[in-house]
Write an enzyme that holds these catalytic residues in place. Structure first.
Site, PDB file in Angstrom:
ATOM      1  N   LYS A 138      64.345 -55.224  79.710  1.00 43.32           N
ATOM      2  CA  LYS A 138      62.734 -54.870  79.636  1.00 43.32           C
ATOM      3  C   LYS A 138      62.173 -55.655  80.907  1.00 43.32           C
ATOM      4  CE  LYS A 138      59.445 -55.689  75.789  1.00 43.32           C
ATOM      5  NZ  LYS A 138      59.341 -56.016  74.643  1.00 43.32           N
ATOM      6  N   SER A 164      56.618 -52.829  71.790  1.00 48.10           N
ATOM      7  CA  SER A 164      56.370 -52.811  73.172  1.00 48.10           C
ATOM      8  C   SER A 164      57.557 -52.481  73.873  1.00 48.10           C
ATOM      9  CB  SER A 164      55.879 -54.283  73.442  1.00 48.10           C
ATOM     10  OG  SER A 164      56.776 -55.226  73.231  1.00 48.10           O
ATOM     11  N   SER A 206      59.101 -55.133  68.101  1.00 51.34           N
ATOM     12  CA  SER A 206      58.985 -54.516  69.428  1.00 51.34           C
ATOM     13  C   SER A 206      60.442 -53.926  69.837  1.00 51.34           C
ATOM     14  CB  SER A 206      58.271 -55.321  70.637  1.00 51.34           C
ATOM     15  OG  SER A 206      56.942 -55.249  70.503  1.00 51.34           O
TER      16      SER A 206
END
Ligand code: GLN
Length: 486
Positions: free
Chosen positions: A79, A154, A178
């Site tokens: 990420k 997210s 997330s």
């Protein structure tokens, strides 16, 4: 041979038996990325040179007959809020569009020590604030099961890339859900570890008391492998603890007898007939048939999880994001008259709407007039929620709930419906507030064919039990349904 379709454990066996080379794995993954990335939009940047170099190291070790580590030669996506040295770390924000990480995060350092292949950095909601990856400054990421739908957020890029076979496993971060919510929307496995079991050094902070880096993959064993690699004490993050004496290996259970499962009624309040509730109820029936004892339990303060989460996370975010001031990191406005003007314009232009909303909300709840009414009350509620969970865990080993109340929604559908978007975390935020581990695994599909996830929560540091139960289920159904249309 479609190497990109294999799981990490399969690839590791193939490498050891010389059925394939690490170089071949890299080229299979990037060929797949070439063919689907335009549709999915999972990545913000690719690190092919780095992956190739690492693959050569792995291939040389194998040629010399050296023992390779379990993660060696396995593709991992990261990420874009987890630092990889010399690679851009944007947090999907204009503020950090050109920021290059000066050092490795601890989790990346640990993965590189094991010779895993870093494929690239993954798209996300800006600074990890969002539930659909639509607050990314750069682009939308699509759900590989239906390109009109969001992948969740997210960590949307982390989930879409794994479900879309653009990497084998990935890392996300989970502050309120997330990792689990996008895992659920994309039909994969995602773990939010116990707070303090994985180092946050080199993770760009959103809400430091809630943030944890979590592994994502298509099988429980892959997620377990990644978790075993990244977890443990780190002297660079003083909130981490030594968990080396806690057994980690997955046990191949024959049945689930002796395991007590709590079903908290407060998580099943939505219309009983939804496909999500039906699938989760089938999962509970499976647990019961396999010998587990099912108990209805109560977590009465669940209704406060969303307000508590948004008050605490925004308060911490308003402080953490103060460092983006046009001086220390990233973007600086070009036209300004004095220092204050520079600061104001930089932050006005560099942050997106959602981030600015959270900073304002956080500043408000921390302001002297409202501190007691909001921040302190949220802290008290956090304690009460923790007591609720402690009480349930006196009589249960695990708690089972839906990961999300609905399946993936359409792109654009909730972008202006703030409260709707915020309630995406209704089932997941409690685990962050109380610090307990929680895993999401696929347990079916809705009538439109979109994946449904079930969440299993456990006591602090009970990851092994979560993996054991999840792995038992995965084996009993002959593997998760991972079929996608692209
Ligand atoms: N969706 C939640 C939020 O917007 C959770 C985000 C996260 O876990 N990083 O804050």
């Amino acid at each position: 041979m479609d190497l990109f379709k294999k799981s990490g454990t399969e690839l590791s066996c193939m490498l050891r038996s010389k059925e394939c080379s690490a170089r071949e794995i890299v080229s299979s993954i990037y060929t797949r990325i070439d063919s689907v990335e335009e549709k999915l939009g999972s990545y913000v940047s690719l690190t092919r040179d780095m992956a190739d170099k690492k693959a050569d190291i792995v291939d040389k070790k194998i040629a010399k007959g050296e023992i390779i580590s379990p993660l060696a030669g396995i593709p991992v996506g990261v990420k874009d809020n987890i630092l990889v040295k010399d690679v851009k770390n944007t947090c999907s924000s204009k503020m950090l569009e050109n920021f290059v990480a000066p050092y490795n995060s601890t989790v990346v350092e640990k993965m590189l020590d094991q010779d895993c292949l870093i494929i690239g950095k993954l798209n996300m909601d800006e600074f990890a604030m969002g539930s659909s990856t639509e607050t990314s400054y750069f682009k939308n990421t699509k759900n590989p099961h239906n390109l009109d739908c969001v992948p969740g957020g997210s960590s949307g890029g982390s989930a879409a890339s794994v479900a879309g076979y653009e990497t084998t496993v990935s890392l996300g971060s989970d502050t309120g859900g997330s990792v689990r919510q996008p895992a659920s929307y994309c039909g994969i496995v995602g773990l939010k570890p116990t707070y303090s079991s994985v180092s946050r050094y080199g993770l760009v902070s959103f809400a430091s008391s809630l943030d944890q880096i979590g592994p994502m993959g298509r099988t429980v064993k892959d997620v377990h492998l990644l978790y075993s690699t990244i977890s443990g004490y780190d002297k660079k993050d003083r909130t981490t603890v030594d968990i080396s004496n806690i057994p980690k290996e997955i046990s191949e259970l024959k049945n689930l007898s002796g395991i007590k499962v709590g079903i908290p009624s407060e998580y099943y309040l939505t219309d009983k007939n939804t496909d999500v509730i039906k699938s989760v109820e089938n999962f509970i029936k499976f647990l019961e048939k396999s010998g587990a004892e099912i108990k209805t339990v109560s977590l009465p303060n669940t209704k406060y999880s969303i307000p508590v989460y948004y008050i605490l996370s925004s308060a911490e975010a308003s402080s953490n994001l103060a460092r983006f001031d046009g001086v220390k990191y990233g973007y600086r406005a070009s036209d300004y008259t004095n220092f204050q003007d520079m600061y104001k314009k930089t932050r006005t232009e560099g942050f997106g709407e959602e981030v600015k909303t959270r900073i304002m909300l956080g500043t408000y709840v921390l302001s002297s007039g409202y501190y007691d009414e909001y921040y302190n009350r949220a802290q008290s509620m956090k304690k009460m929620m923790k007591q609720d969970f402690d009480k349930v865990f006196e009589e249960c080993d695990i708690i089972v709930t839906p990961t999300t109340t609905t399946t993936a929604f359409n792109l654009g559908e909730k972008i202006n419906a703030h409260m709707d978007m915020y309630t995406s975390d209704i089932s997941t935020a409690s685990a962050n507030i109380t610090g307990i581990p929680a895993i999401s695994i696929p347990c079916g599909r809705d009538l439109k064919g979109l994946p449904i996830g079930v969440q299993i929560m456990g006591k602090h540091f009970s990851e092994k039990l979560l993996f054991d139960v999840s792995n038992f289920y995965e084996k009993s159904i002959d593997g998760f349904d991972l079929e996608i249309k692209i």
